[in-house]
Design an enzyme around this catalytic site. Sequence first.
Site, PDB file in Angstrom:
ATOM      1  N   TYR A 147      -6.245   3.994  -4.159  1.00  0.00           N
ATOM      2  CA  TYR A 147      -5.292   4.845  -3.549  1.00  0.00           C
ATOM      3  C   TYR A 147      -4.605   5.629  -4.344  1.00  0.00           C
ATOM      4  CZ  TYR A 147      -3.282   7.399   0.130  1.00  0.00           C
ATOM      5  OH  TYR A 147      -2.809   8.570   1.189  1.00  0.00           O
ATOM      6  N   ARG A 219      13.660   0.560   6.164  1.00  0.00           N
ATOM      7  CA  ARG A 219      12.397   1.403   6.170  1.00  0.00           C
ATOM      8  C   ARG A 219      12.791   3.154   6.405  1.00  0.00           C
ATOM      9  NH1 ARG A 219      10.796  -2.061   3.509  1.00  0.00           N
ATOM     10  NH2 ARG A 219       8.781  -2.770   3.695  1.00  0.00           N
TER      11      ARG A 219
END
Length: 324
Positions: A147, A219
């Site tokens: 990907y 994050r």
Amino acid sequence: MLAEPHEVILVTGGTGLVGSAIRHIIDTSPDPRYGKRPNETWVFCTSRDADLRDYAQTKRLFETHRPTRVIHLAALVGGLYRNMKKKAEFYRDNAVMNDNVLHLAYLMKVKKVVSCLSTCIFPDKTTYPIDETMIHNGPPHESNFGYAHAKRMIDVINRAYRDQYGCNFTSVIPTNIFGPHDNYNLEDSHVIPGLIHKCYLAKTNGTPFKVSGTGTPLRQFIFSHDLGKLFIWALREYNDVEPIILSESSEISIKDVAESIARTISYPVEKIVWDKSKADGQYKKTASNAKLMGLVPEFVFTEFDEALKISVDWFVKNYDVARK
């Protein structure tokens, strides 16, 4: 005064998380920088309109709508397990899709294309914070090798078509996106929609809200409505072939995310169960938004708790029809 030429903006992957956010901003924003303009027609297409892996179907889509600008969001995506098991499929399906869209944009003289990349394209072994110049400095993480390489190739195509044909093709790199119309599948979703779904089920069924790991990893998140505005900005104003990272600078721990979700759903924070037998994953993946802030220093991101409440409320209200 001459009227502005009519613009047709084609959005591939138009009903997903980001496409839905762009449509929301176009339809509702009172700010002329982001809202729909009188000379614009926006077309949000899905895989039902065309399988973009098929050149003939993609060609028909372009011939039907004759876009002057394109936002390319469509992609084959999946969670960690699918990415690891189907690297060839993830590479080929995405590479063919991207090649068809960008080559037809060139053939049909589309004025501008903005494609969506992912932070997974950055090298696995790198220094932090990562920035736009580091994309090709080494291989991506093995887990999403196929990907990530297919997404990287968008940058290669953009540069090649600009150099040879003068095409105005560029791309953006969002960090972790969340918002209404997300994928809430418990096995195959990203962290925030997965935790929202888990917490909702725990509250509904009176069961523990179990979260994998210790909650310490950090994050960077971006609310889909903010990303929608920045996509529209990029389409109208950003003309550099080099990708641009779209992100807030602040980082939030998974623990803070889970507790914020629990408070929003009215689940007791003290009853969250941390499954420390599960790996935390990488501690942080800091991305620099210095380039973005240098170009739009006035941009104000939605407060995280406010954005999370909008996202949770949407999921609860649309539980029966949400992707899960």
